[in-house]
Design a protein around this motif. Structure first.
Motif, PDB file in Angstrom:
ATOM      1  N   MET A   1       0.844  -1.195   0.000  1.00  0.00           N
ATOM      2  CA  MET A   1       0.000   0.000   0.000  1.00  0.00           C
ATOM      3  C   MET A   1       0.880   1.245   0.000  1.00  0.00           C
ATOM      4  SD  MET A   1      -2.927  -1.173   2.705  1.00  0.00           S
ATOM      5  CE  MET A   1      -4.026   0.189   2.340  1.00  0.00           C
ATOM      6  N   GLN A   2       1.264   1.683  -1.173  1.00  0.00           N
ATOM      7  CA  GLN A   2       2.142   2.843  -1.303  1.00  0.00           C
ATOM      8  C   GLN A   2       1.310   4.132  -1.269  1.00  0.00           C
ATOM      9  OE1 GLN A   2       5.505   2.709  -1.366  1.00  0.00           O
ATOM     10  NE2 GLN A   2       5.338   0.513  -1.035  1.00  0.00           N
ATOM     11  N   VAL A   3       0.759   4.435  -0.124  1.00  0.00           N
ATOM     12  CA  VAL A   3      -0.178   5.557  -0.026  1.00  0.00           C
ATOM     13  C   VAL A   3       0.496   6.902  -0.305  1.00  0.00           C
ATOM     14  CG1 VAL A   3      -1.769   4.384   1.522  1.00  0.00           C
ATOM     15  CG2 VAL A   3       0.152   5.691   2.483  1.00  0.00           C
ATOM     16  N   PHE A   4       1.801   6.987  -0.087  1.00  0.00           N
ATOM     17  CA  PHE A   4       2.498   8.251  -0.331  1.00  0.00           C
ATOM     18  C   PHE A   4       2.603   8.557  -1.825  1.00  0.00           C
ATOM     19  CE2 PHE A   4       3.711   7.448   4.026  1.00  0.00           C
ATOM     20  CZ  PHE A   4       3.686   8.723   4.578  1.00  0.00           C
ATOM     21  N   HIS A   5       2.398   7.520  -2.647  1.00  0.00           N
ATOM     22  CA  HIS A   5       2.533   7.707  -4.092  1.00  0.00           C
ATOM     23  C   HIS A   5       1.295   7.265  -4.873  1.00  0.00           C
ATOM     24  CE1 HIS A   5       6.702   8.509  -3.135  1.00  0.00           C
ATOM     25  NE2 HIS A   5       6.781   7.332  -2.556  1.00  0.00           N
ATOM     26  N   THR A   6       0.260   6.793  -4.187  1.00  0.00           N
ATOM     27  CA  THR A   6      -0.949   6.310  -4.854  1.00  0.00           C
ATOM     28  C   THR A   6      -2.069   7.332  -4.707  1.00  0.00           C
ATOM     29  OG1 THR A   6      -0.337   4.018  -4.370  1.00  0.00           O
ATOM     30  CG2 THR A   6      -2.636   4.442  -4.962  1.00  0.00           C
ATOM     31  N   GLU A   7      -2.679   7.699  -5.829  1.00  0.00           N
ATOM     32  CA  GLU A   7      -3.748   8.701  -5.805  1.00  0.00           C
ATOM     33  C   GLU A   7      -5.044   8.087  -5.295  1.00  0.00           C
ATOM     34  OE1 GLU A   7      -5.384  10.743  -9.491  1.00  0.00           O
ATOM     35  OE2 GLU A   7      -3.878  12.207  -8.847  1.00  0.00           O
ATOM     36  N   SER A   8      -5.708   8.838  -4.440  1.00  0.00           N
ATOM     37  CA  SER A   8      -7.001   8.404  -3.913  1.00  0.00           C
ATOM     38  C   SER A   8      -7.820   9.647  -3.581  1.00  0.00           C
ATOM     39  CB  SER A   8      -6.801   7.540  -2.655  1.00  0.00           C
ATOM     40  OG  SER A   8      -8.043   7.043  -2.185  1.00  0.00           O
ATOM     41  N   LYS A   9      -9.032   9.421  -3.114  1.00  0.00           N
ATOM     42  CA  LYS A   9      -9.872  10.561  -2.724  1.00  0.00           C
ATOM     43  C   LYS A   9      -9.323  11.199  -1.453  1.00  0.00           C
ATOM     44  CE  LYS A   9     -14.157   9.874  -1.072  1.00  0.00           C
ATOM     45  NZ  LYS A   9     -15.610   9.596  -1.113  1.00  0.00           N
ATOM     46  N   ILE A  10      -9.246  12.507  -1.455  1.00  0.00           N
ATOM     47  CA  ILE A  10      -8.843  13.269  -0.275  1.00  0.00           C
ATOM     48  C   ILE A  10     -10.008  14.167   0.119  1.00  0.00           C
ATOM     49  CG2 ILE A  10      -7.315  15.073   0.616  1.00  0.00           C
ATOM     50  CD1 ILE A  10      -5.136  13.988  -1.255  1.00  0.00           C
ATOM     51  N   ILE A  11     -10.377  14.125   1.383  1.00  0.00           N
ATOM     52  CA  ILE A  11     -11.389  15.033   1.915  1.00  0.00           C
ATOM     53  C   ILE A  11     -10.692  16.010   2.873  1.00  0.00           C
ATOM     54  CG2 ILE A  11     -13.470  15.268   3.324  1.00  0.00           C
ATOM     55  CD1 ILE A  11     -14.094  14.005   0.686  1.00  0.00           C
ATOM     56  N   ILE A  12     -10.809  17.291   2.584  1.00  0.00           N
ATOM     57  CA  ILE A  12     -10.286  18.325   3.480  1.00  0.00           C
ATOM     58  C   ILE A  12     -11.478  18.930   4.205  1.00  0.00           C
ATOM     59  CG2 ILE A  12      -8.887  20.407   3.677  1.00  0.00           C
ATOM     60  CD1 ILE A  12      -7.827  19.817   0.853  1.00  0.00           C
ATOM     61  N   THR A  13     -11.541  18.757   5.507  1.00  0.00           N
ATOM     62  CA  THR A  13     -12.681  19.271   6.263  1.00  0.00           C
ATOM     63  C   THR A  13     -12.377  20.667   6.799  1.00  0.00           C
ATOM     64  OG1 THR A  13     -12.004  18.402   8.425  1.00  0.00           O
ATOM     65  CG2 THR A  13     -13.231  16.915   6.979  1.00  0.00           C
ATOM     66  N   CYS A  14     -13.464  21.395   7.072  1.00  0.00           N
ATOM     67  CA  CYS A  14     -13.331  22.717   7.687  1.00  0.00           C
ATOM     68  C   CYS A  14     -14.598  23.004   8.476  1.00  0.00           C
ATOM     69  CB  CYS A  14     -13.111  23.799   6.624  1.00  0.00           C
ATOM     70  SG  CYS A  14     -14.502  23.991   5.475  1.00  0.00           S
ATOM     71  N   ASN A  15     -14.580  24.045   9.269  1.00  0.00           N
ATOM     72  CA  ASN A  15     -15.786  24.446   9.980  1.00  0.00           C
ATOM     73  C   ASN A  15     -16.828  24.946   8.982  1.00  0.00           C
ATOM     74  OD1 ASN A  15     -14.377  23.838  12.246  1.00  0.00           O
ATOM     75  ND2 ASN A  15     -14.622  25.808  13.242  1.00  0.00           N
ATOM     76  N   LYS A  16     -18.094  24.835   9.366  1.00  0.00           N
ATOM     77  CA  LYS A  16     -19.188  25.236   8.487  1.00  0.00           C
ATOM     78  C   LYS A  16     -19.019  26.695   8.058  1.00  0.00           C
ATOM     79  CE  LYS A  16     -24.057  23.981   8.232  1.00  0.00           C
ATOM     80  NZ  LYS A  16     -25.231  23.579   9.007  1.00  0.00           N
ATOM     81  N   ARG A  17     -19.271  26.957   6.771  1.00  0.00           N
ATOM     82  CA  ARG A  17     -19.203  28.275   6.137  1.00  0.00           C
ATOM     83  C   ARG A  17     -17.774  28.755   5.847  1.00  0.00           C
ATOM     84  NH1 ARG A  17     -24.038  31.376   9.524  1.00  0.00           N
ATOM     85  NH2 ARG A  17     -25.773  30.328   8.480  1.00  0.00           N
ATOM     86  N   LEU A  18     -16.804  27.865   5.982  1.00  0.00           N
ATOM     87  CA  LEU A  18     -15.429  28.252   5.649  1.00  0.00           C
ATOM     88  C   LEU A  18     -14.964  27.636   4.327  1.00  0.00           C
ATOM     89  CD1 LEU A  18     -13.457  28.093   9.039  1.00  0.00           C
ATOM     90  CD2 LEU A  18     -14.981  29.869   8.162  1.00  0.00           C
ATOM     91  N   SER A  19     -15.795  26.811   3.703  1.00  0.00           N
ATOM     92  CA  SER A  19     -15.316  26.028   2.548  1.00  0.00           C
ATOM     93  C   SER A  19     -14.946  26.904   1.355  1.00  0.00           C
ATOM     94  CB  SER A  19     -16.337  24.964   2.140  1.00  0.00           C
ATOM     95  OG  SER A  19     -17.575  25.551   1.805  1.00  0.00           O
ATOM     96  N   SER A  20     -15.589  28.052   1.169  1.00  0.00           N
ATOM     97  CA  SER A  20     -15.246  28.903   0.020  1.00  0.00           C
ATOM     98  C   SER A  20     -13.844  29.497   0.178  1.00  0.00           C
ATOM     99  CB  SER A  20     -16.268  30.021  -0.153  1.00  0.00           C
ATOM    100  OG  SER A  20     -16.304  30.864   0.980  1.00  0.00           O
TER     101      SER A  20
END
Length: 390
Positions: A1-20
């Motif tokens: 599992m070469q996760v450092f070099h394998t592309e996958s879905k990334i979710i970046i979370t933030c507090n509500k109303r900060l996504s823009s």
């Protein structure tokens, strides 16, 4: 599992109303969001990409890298799926890991039970291969695994951040009712401040707004203040990548600005705390601190923005006293800040009416669970003239 070099879905979370504001940051780094939603952003990338994101982002909370998506109706099916993952190639048997979750499944009465099933699956798998079980617990300073389980659909992630990114690690003394650093940055971004003109922050409290303004102006990123992330505890981690990214941040950060950042507070203790926090952030020389009533805050002729985050809850003040304070804030902006753009961040619309100025713009935020507004006031020199009809 070469996760450092394998592309996958990334979710970046933030507090509500900060996504823009988070989206703006992500795109400036050269990433293309696949999806933007109220509490985060989805994109594609590797764990190596996550290193860059963790060090650069100001508005984010967690950066999650997808390991596997699957269907699971109940805890047994969840366990059976998780135990097939090659955890021995991700978590050292002599290491430590923790589990977090966001669960909405009819068989789960408490997320803690789901967390235990994840921990058992990981530890059982590693013990069956390596003969020893890794330690686990609630601390988020080592490897962190995150479960997102809604109805029968489950996603299992590596949390590459560990402890939240929303705190920028320089604020050792929070002071009273502090504004979260990620929220402070987002409110400044919402003003469209050019980062090269005067920034005034009366009633500065622990100094978060003024410090974040100085960090934005000098292009100094949160990764310079932190030396531990979740990605560092994933097997295959190469520290040279981290230090190379950190060196890039150091090299591009400016040491000086050509304008004034002014922060004042009537409390000597608050200003002392703010100065100490600014020193930890390495920007104390860029901010002019002084102890005074906000109405005595010096206002340079070179216009910019003036930004208030006054008290707005019963926890910190008497309502009638706050009404008088808000009226005085409005008077100060009308009389002393002509040519500037004024901003007030508040969670109390009734108090906002006491300002006595018409807001040109109202930007929605949350401070914790409290519905808030950033109110913008155009403080014209003289009278705003409407064009005459011909």
């Amino acid at each position: 599992m070469q996760v450092f070099h394998t592309e996958s879905k990334i979710i970046i979370t933030c507090n509500k109303r900060l996504s823009s504001y988070l989206q703006q940051e992500v795109e400036e780094l050269g990433f293309k969001p696949v999806r933007v939603f109220p509490t985060g952003i989805e994109l594609l990338g590797t764990v190596t990409d996550c290193i860059s994101l963790n060090l650069n982002l100001r508005c984010a909370s967690q950066i999650l890298y997808l390991i596997k998506s699957f269907n699971a109706e109940d805890p047994k099916e969840l366990y059976d799926e998780l135990v097939t993952i090659e955890w021995e190639k991700l978590i050292d048997f002599s290491g430590y890991f923790s589990v977090t979750s966001n669960v909405n499944n009819e068989h789960i009465l408490t997320p803690l039970f789901a967390n235990v099933k994840v921990k058992d699956a990981i530890a059982d798998r590693i013990k069956s291969i390596k003969g020893l079980r890794p330690n686990s617990g609630a601390e988020s300073n080592k490897t962190v695994v995150h479960l997102y389980w809604q109805d029968n659909e489950a996603d299992i992630f590596l949390d590459t951040s560990g402890e939240t990114l929303a705190k920028h690690s320089y604020r050792k003394i929070p002071g009273k009712a502090p504004m979260l650093e990620a929220l402070a940055t987002s409110t400044i971004m919402a003003t469209h401040w050019d980062r090269k003109s005067t920034f005034i922050n009366p009633m500065c409290g622990s100094g978060t707004l003024a410090i974040e303004a100085a960090l934005l102006a000098t292009d100094k990123h949160p990764g310079l203040f932190r030396m531990n992330y979740g990605f560092m505890h994933i097997m295959g981690y190469d520290e040279t990548v981290f230090f190379a990214e950190r060196r890039k941040l150091k090299d591009k950060a400016k040491k000086e600005t050509g304008f004034k950042i002014i922060a004042t507070d009537i409390s000597e203790d608050a200003v002392d705390i703010a100065q100490k926090n600014a020193k930890t952030a390495g920007v104390e020389h860029l901010i002019e601190f002084s102890v005074c009533d906000f109405a005595d805050t010096p206002v340079p002729a070179e216009a910019g923005i003036v930004m208030f985050n006054p008290e707005y809850g019963e926890r910190l003040g008497v309502h009638t006293k706050l009404e008088a304070t808000y009226k005085r804030i409005g008077d100060f902006m009308k009389k002393d800040c002509l040519g500037y753009r004024g901003y007030i961040f508040t969670g109390n619309p009734d108090l906002a009416k006491k300002i006595g100025l018409r807001a040109a713009r109202k930007v929605e935020f949350y401070n914790g669970k409290l519905d808030c507004r950033l109110l913008e006031y155009e403080l014209y020199e003289g009278t705003k003239r409407e064009p005459r009809e011909v």
